[in-house]
Design a protein around this motif. Structure first.
Motif, PDB file in Angstrom:
ATOM      1  N   THR A 155       0.832  -1.223   0.000  1.00  0.00           N
ATOM      2  CA  THR A 155       0.000   0.000   0.000  1.00  0.00           C
ATOM      3  C   THR A 155       0.855   1.257   0.000  1.00  0.00           C
ATOM      4  O   THR A 155       0.325   2.361  -0.068  1.00  0.00           O
ATOM      5  N   GLY A 156       2.170   1.104   0.117  1.00  0.00           N
ATOM      6  CA  GLY A 156       3.037   2.283   0.121  1.00  0.00           C
ATOM      7  C   GLY A 156       4.377   1.964  -0.497  1.00  0.00           C
ATOM      8  O   GLY A 156       4.773   0.797  -0.584  1.00  0.00           O
ATOM      9  N   ILE A 157       5.075   3.015  -0.943  1.00  0.00           N
ATOM     10  CA  ILE A 157       6.406   2.832  -1.531  1.00  0.00           C
ATOM     11  C   ILE A 157       7.263   4.047  -1.224  1.00  0.00           C
ATOM     12  O   ILE A 157       6.754   5.174  -1.161  1.00  0.00           O
ATOM     13  N   ALA A 158       8.551   3.813  -1.001  1.00  0.00           N
ATOM     14  CA  ALA A 158       9.499   4.910  -0.806  1.00  0.00           C
ATOM     15  C   ALA A 158      10.767   4.601  -1.589  1.00  0.00           C
ATOM     16  O   ALA A 158      11.202   3.450  -1.643  1.00  0.00           O
ATOM     17  N   VAL A 159      11.318   5.628  -2.233  1.00  0.00           N
ATOM     18  CA  VAL A 159      12.554   5.472  -3.004  1.00  0.00           C
ATOM     19  C   VAL A 159      13.587   6.446  -2.457  1.00  0.00           C
ATOM     20  O   VAL A 159      13.305   7.629  -2.292  1.00  0.00           O
ATOM     21  N   GLU A 160      14.762   5.926  -2.103  1.00  0.00           N
ATOM     22  CA  GLU A 160      15.882   6.790  -1.688  1.00  0.00           C
ATOM     23  C   GLU A 160      17.090   6.398  -2.501  1.00  0.00           C
ATOM     24  O   GLU A 160      17.639   5.310  -2.320  1.00  0.00           O
ATOM     25  N   GLY A 161      17.485   7.253  -3.413  1.00  0.00           N
ATOM     26  CA  GLY A 161      18.573   6.886  -4.315  1.00  0.00           C
ATOM     27  C   GLY A 161      18.157   5.678  -5.121  1.00  0.00           C
ATOM     28  O   GLY A 161      17.114   5.687  -5.779  1.00  0.00           O
ATOM     29  N   ASP A 162      18.929   4.591  -5.033  1.00  0.00           N
ATOM     30  CA  ASP A 162      18.604   3.370  -5.767  1.00  0.00           C
ATOM     31  C   ASP A 162      17.829   2.372  -4.905  1.00  0.00           C
ATOM     32  O   ASP A 162      17.534   1.270  -5.341  1.00  0.00           O
ATOM     33  N   THR A 163      17.551   2.758  -3.660  1.00  0.00           N
ATOM     34  CA  THR A 163      16.911   1.825  -2.732  1.00  0.00           C
ATOM     35  C   THR A 163      15.394   1.968  -2.784  1.00  0.00           C
ATOM     36  O   THR A 163      14.869   3.070  -2.652  1.00  0.00           O
ATOM     37  N   VAL A 164      14.710   0.844  -2.954  1.00  0.00           N
ATOM     38  CA  VAL A 164      13.245   0.854  -3.032  1.00  0.00           C
ATOM     39  C   VAL A 164      12.684   0.037  -1.871  1.00  0.00           C
ATOM     40  O   VAL A 164      13.076  -1.122  -1.672  1.00  0.00           O
ATOM     41  N   SER A 165      11.789   0.650  -1.097  1.00  0.00           N
ATOM     42  CA  SER A 165      11.120  -0.042   0.005  1.00  0.00           C
ATOM     43  C   SER A 165       9.618   0.039  -0.195  1.00  0.00           C
ATOM     44  O   SER A 165       9.103   1.051  -0.661  1.00  0.00           O
ATOM     45  N   VAL A 166       8.927  -1.028   0.166  1.00  0.00           N
ATOM     46  CA  VAL A 166       7.466  -1.035   0.066  1.00  0.00           C
ATOM     47  C   VAL A 166       6.860  -1.379   1.423  1.00  0.00           C
ATOM     48  O   VAL A 166       7.496  -2.027   2.252  1.00  0.00           O
ATOM     49  N   THR A 167       5.635  -0.926   1.637  1.00  0.00           N
ATOM     50  CA  THR A 167       4.938  -1.160   2.890  1.00  0.00           C
ATOM     51  C   THR A 167       3.743  -2.062   2.640  1.00  0.00           C
ATOM     52  O   THR A 167       2.982  -1.852   1.695  1.00  0.00           O
ATOM     53  N   THR A 168       3.591  -3.063   3.499  1.00  0.00           N
ATOM     54  CA  THR A 168       2.522  -4.053   3.343  1.00  0.00           C
ATOM     55  C   THR A 168       1.766  -4.203   4.654  1.00  0.00           C
ATOM     56  O   THR A 168       2.381  -4.477   5.683  1.00  0.00           O
ATOM     57  N   PRO A 169       0.447  -4.020   4.648  1.00  0.00           N
ATOM     58  CA  PRO A 169      -0.314  -4.261   5.881  1.00  0.00           C
ATOM     59  C   PRO A 169      -0.541  -5.755   6.082  1.00  0.00           C
ATOM     60  O   PRO A 169      -0.875  -6.462   5.131  1.00  0.00           O
ATOM     61  N   ILE A 170      -0.336  -6.246   7.295  1.00  0.00           N
ATOM     62  CA  ILE A 170      -0.629  -7.653   7.602  1.00  0.00           C
ATOM     63  C   ILE A 170      -1.540  -7.719   8.827  1.00  0.00           C
ATOM     64  O   ILE A 170      -1.784  -6.702   9.484  1.00  0.00           O
ATOM     65  N   PHE A 171      -1.991  -8.915   9.165  1.00  0.00           N
ATOM     66  CA  PHE A 171      -2.907  -9.131  10.294  1.00  0.00           C
ATOM     67  C   PHE A 171      -4.100  -8.172  10.217  1.00  0.00           C
ATOM     68  O   PHE A 171      -4.432  -7.475  11.175  1.00  0.00           O
ATOM     69  N   GLY A 172      -4.738  -8.125   9.063  1.00  0.00           N
ATOM     70  CA  GLY A 172      -5.927  -7.298   8.919  1.00  0.00           C
ATOM     71  C   GLY A 172      -5.624  -5.819   8.867  1.00  0.00           C
ATOM     72  O   GLY A 172      -6.522  -4.986   8.987  1.00  0.00           O
ATOM     73  N   GLY A 173      -4.369  -5.464   8.651  1.00  0.00           N
ATOM     74  CA  GLY A 173      -4.018  -4.058   8.519  1.00  0.00           C
ATOM     75  C   GLY A 173      -3.543  -3.422   9.805  1.00  0.00           C
ATOM     76  O   GLY A 173      -3.236  -2.240   9.842  1.00  0.00           O
ATOM     77  N   ASN A 174      -3.452  -4.206  10.888  1.00  0.00           N
ATOM     78  CA  ASN A 174      -3.018  -3.624  12.161  1.00  0.00           C
ATOM     79  C   ASN A 174      -1.512  -3.414  12.219  1.00  0.00           C
ATOM     80  O   ASN A 174      -1.027  -2.554  12.941  1.00  0.00           O
ATOM     81  N   THR A 175      -0.779  -4.227  11.476  1.00  0.00           N
ATOM     82  CA  THR A 175       0.675  -4.147  11.480  1.00  0.00           C
ATOM     83  C   THR A 175       1.156  -3.800  10.079  1.00  0.00           C
ATOM     84  O   THR A 175       0.639  -4.323   9.092  1.00  0.00           O
ATOM     85  N   LEU A 176       2.121  -2.880  10.003  1.00  0.00           N
ATOM     86  CA  LEU A 176       2.676  -2.496   8.715  1.00  0.00           C
ATOM     87  C   LEU A 176       4.118  -2.981   8.631  1.00  0.00           C
ATOM     88  O   LEU A 176       4.940  -2.667   9.491  1.00  0.00           O
ATOM     89  N   VAL A 177       4.408  -3.752   7.602  1.00  0.00           N
ATOM     90  CA  VAL A 177       5.756  -4.271   7.412  1.00  0.00           C
ATOM     91  C   VAL A 177       6.410  -3.525   6.256  1.00  0.00           C
ATOM     92  O   VAL A 177       5.824  -3.400   5.180  1.00  0.00           O
ATOM     93  N   THR A 178       7.602  -2.999   6.496  1.00  0.00           N
ATOM     94  CA  THR A 178       8.351  -2.348   5.427  1.00  0.00           C
ATOM     95  C   THR A 178       9.452  -3.296   4.958  1.00  0.00           C
ATOM     96  O   THR A 178      10.209  -3.826   5.774  1.00  0.00           O
TER      97      THR A 178
END
Lengths: 258, 317
Positions: B114-137
């Motif tokens: 549900t989210g994305i961040a780019v810093e230089g060449d580094t790409v990170s994404v955010t994923t909600p788990i456990f029904g959206g209560n926890t966000l994993v990057t």
């Protein structure tokens, strides 16, 4: 006709999930059960083999700690045998590595006319493994099948789309992912449960399958943060005393949507 | 950063999920859209939202997108034009394409983001788990192209006022046995009223309705509120309503002004599809049901008693 079904053994979905704080992977150390999503594929495979008048249903699965209780459920339904990939080195494996391992296990089992999987697992739900297995094996695929028939060396499926469904035809061998609800899974009979105890399960490691670079090392990704989502403010919860509907009406009025 | 967006169309226009991703991608780098099919009808809109270029496979001749578009993408990459990142809408076709491409490129894929961040060449994404209560990057390691799929409505689509995108042919290579599946007919399940994922009000029913006939109450209520009827996975699996009604992890993601959940306990699978609603009203007889944990107004009661009275009250207005 021989059918191989990919099945996943998962923690009981009724129990709250948790991450292992040291690895940030889903805790899977308790008893595992057959993913309900996979019971549809097992049932579909049994029906197709029955209709074809010969052949058998085999299972492939990947799970930690040599776990077989979920596999035994599928064997009790009527599958003939299984291959279990279990290897401590596999912790942290991504969907791609999982697909490579399952594809190698399918090849070890001698291949099949049809390979069935669920559209996605109920615990990890990456939703890409069946299509990946097809690509690894060089096979055509039909994902999201909500109806499936086999005749004359080809399959015909109704493939669910965002707005309805498509009729799709495809030569065998092929990989199909089936939706929940495609058939009504049978309950294992007592006889089936007893018979399942002696059905063969071949337990193999990644090395046995010739797949290297597994686990975190092969994943191409690393978890960099685990945080809590912004919580919603607590709402008003009331017991219905016969006038509960009126509270909904006034709530909607306040929002000016009625 | 060079970014490709797998662009989908419906009824001659880019899908909303496509435009959301192009809008987000243009804030992160240079955007090229990749279309399975003929792009002449959508190049203007894709350009308007920020794609400078569109690769298009041309008519797929009934081939499923997964194997065909992934083959065409691989051919362009092998031809020397490799992006750093490819993003996909989390749809049936999006998942098929990203899965096939993952194997072809031997690159990992991250879905349900549900989210994305780019810093230089580094790409990170955010994923909600456990029904959206926890966000994993999660951060991609190694080299690109990085592959990521995003849930609908993760970003807001906004026009950039761009000119029509240049269309470049990206033909599908010989697929051999993998291209065996062919679509022979397309069936659209028509529904009246607003579309489920666009409606301002959504009324969904679940197993608590007890039996299929009772779903009529959900449809009546939705109609009275000029909203769309929805459903939990449980009653779709049970065959009460078609899959196109399903809200949740494996169904539609909705973000209406008002979401009414009737007889739905609030399984993780369902919550991730509707917890973005501005206002949530829940009716369920089990006061421990997880749905009450996210409800703004919760009525602990029997849907068979509450809904008929609610319908009657609204009909009387």
């Amino acid at each position: 006709m021989n059918v191989i079904v990919c099945v996943k053994q998962i923690p009981d979905p009724a129990a709250p999930g948790a991450l292992d704080p040291s690895t940030n992977t889903l805790k899977r150390d308790g008893k595992l059960i057959l993913d309900e999503s996979d019971s549809y594929g097992v049932e579909m495979a049994l029906q197709l083999v029955d209709k074809a008048g010969g052949g058998e249903v085999s299972l492939v699965s990947m799970a930690p700690n040599g776990e077989v209780s979920g596999l035994r459920t599928a064997l009790a339904m009527g599958a003939a045998k299984g291959i279990l990939i279990s290897d401590p080195a596999l912790q942290g494996s991504d969907a791609l590595t999982t697909a490579k391992l399952l594809a190698a296990a399918i090849t070890r089992a001698g291949g099949a006319d049809l390979i069935i999987a669920a559209t996605e697992s109920s615990d990890g739900y990456t939703g890409t493994v069946p299509e990946m297995i097809a690509e690894v094996l060089g096979l055509p695929s039909v994902t999201f099948a909500k109806a499936l028939t086999i005749a004359d060396g080809k399959l015909d499926a109704q493939r669910q789309t965002e707005d309805g469904y498509d009729d799709v035809t495809c030569p065998l061998p092929a990989v199909v992912s089936v939706t929940a609800g495609v058939v009504e899974p049978r309950y294992p009979s007592f006889k089936g449960i007893m018979a399942a105890k002696s059905k063969p399960v071949d337990t193999v490691t990644a090395a046995d399958l010739g797949v290297t670079s597994v686990g975190w090392a092969g994943a191409g990704q690393t978890i960099t943060n685990v945080g809590q989502a912004e919580a919603r403010a607590a709402g008003t919860i009331v017991e219905d005393d016969g006038e509960g509907f009126a509270k909904i009406v006034s709530y909607l009025e306040n929002l000016k949507v009625i | 950063m060079k970014i490709w967006v797998f662009a989908q169309e419906a009824a001659g226009a880019p899908t909303s999920g496509t435009l959301e991703l192009i809008t987000k991608a243009r804030s992160l780098g240079d955007v090229t859209a990749f279309v399975g099919g003929d792009a002449s009808g959508v190049a203007a809109a894709l350009g308007e939202y920020g794609a400078a270029k569109v690769y298009a496979t041309g008519d797929l001749g009934g081939k499923l997108h997964g194997v065909a578009v992934a083959g065409a993408m691989k051919a362009v990459i092998d031809g020397g034009d490799a992006p750093d990142l490819i993003v996909f809408p989390q749809t049936t076709e999006g998942r098929d394409v990203v899965a096939r491409l993952s194997v072809k490129l031997d690159k990992t894929v991250l879905t349900n983001n549900t989210g994305i961040a780019v810093e230089g060449d580094t790409v990170s994404v955010t994923t909600p788990i456990f029904g959206g209560n926890t966000l994993v990057t999660t951060t991609f390691t190694g080299t690109g192209p990085f592959l990521a799929a995003f849930r609908p409505k993760s970003f807001v689509a906004e026009s950039a006022g761009g000119a029509a995108a240049e269309v470049v042919a990206a033909p599908v290579p010989d697929l051999g046995a993998t291209g065996g599946a062919t679509v022979t007919a397309v069936h659209v399940e028509e529904s009246s009223g607003p579309k489920l994922d666009e409606a301002a009000i959504v009324v969904s029913g679940g197993r608590g309705l007890g039996e299929a006939d009772k779903y009529a109450m959900i449809e009546t209520l939705a109609k009275l509120l000029k909203g769309a009827p929805g459903a939990s996975r449980a009653i779709v699996d049970a065959g009460w309503v078609p899959y196109s009604y399903q809200v949740g992890q494996t169904g539609k993601v909705v973000k209406p002004t008002v979401y009414i959940a009737a007889g739905i306990s609030g399984a993780t699978q369902h919550m991730v599809g509707m917890k973005g609603a501005k206002n949530i009203i829940a009716i369920n007889k089990d006061k421990e049901a997880p749905i009450f944990g996210i409800a703004d107004l919760g009525i602990v009661g029997d849907v068979h008693k509450v809904l008929p009275k609610l319908i009657e009250a609204l009909q009387g207005r």
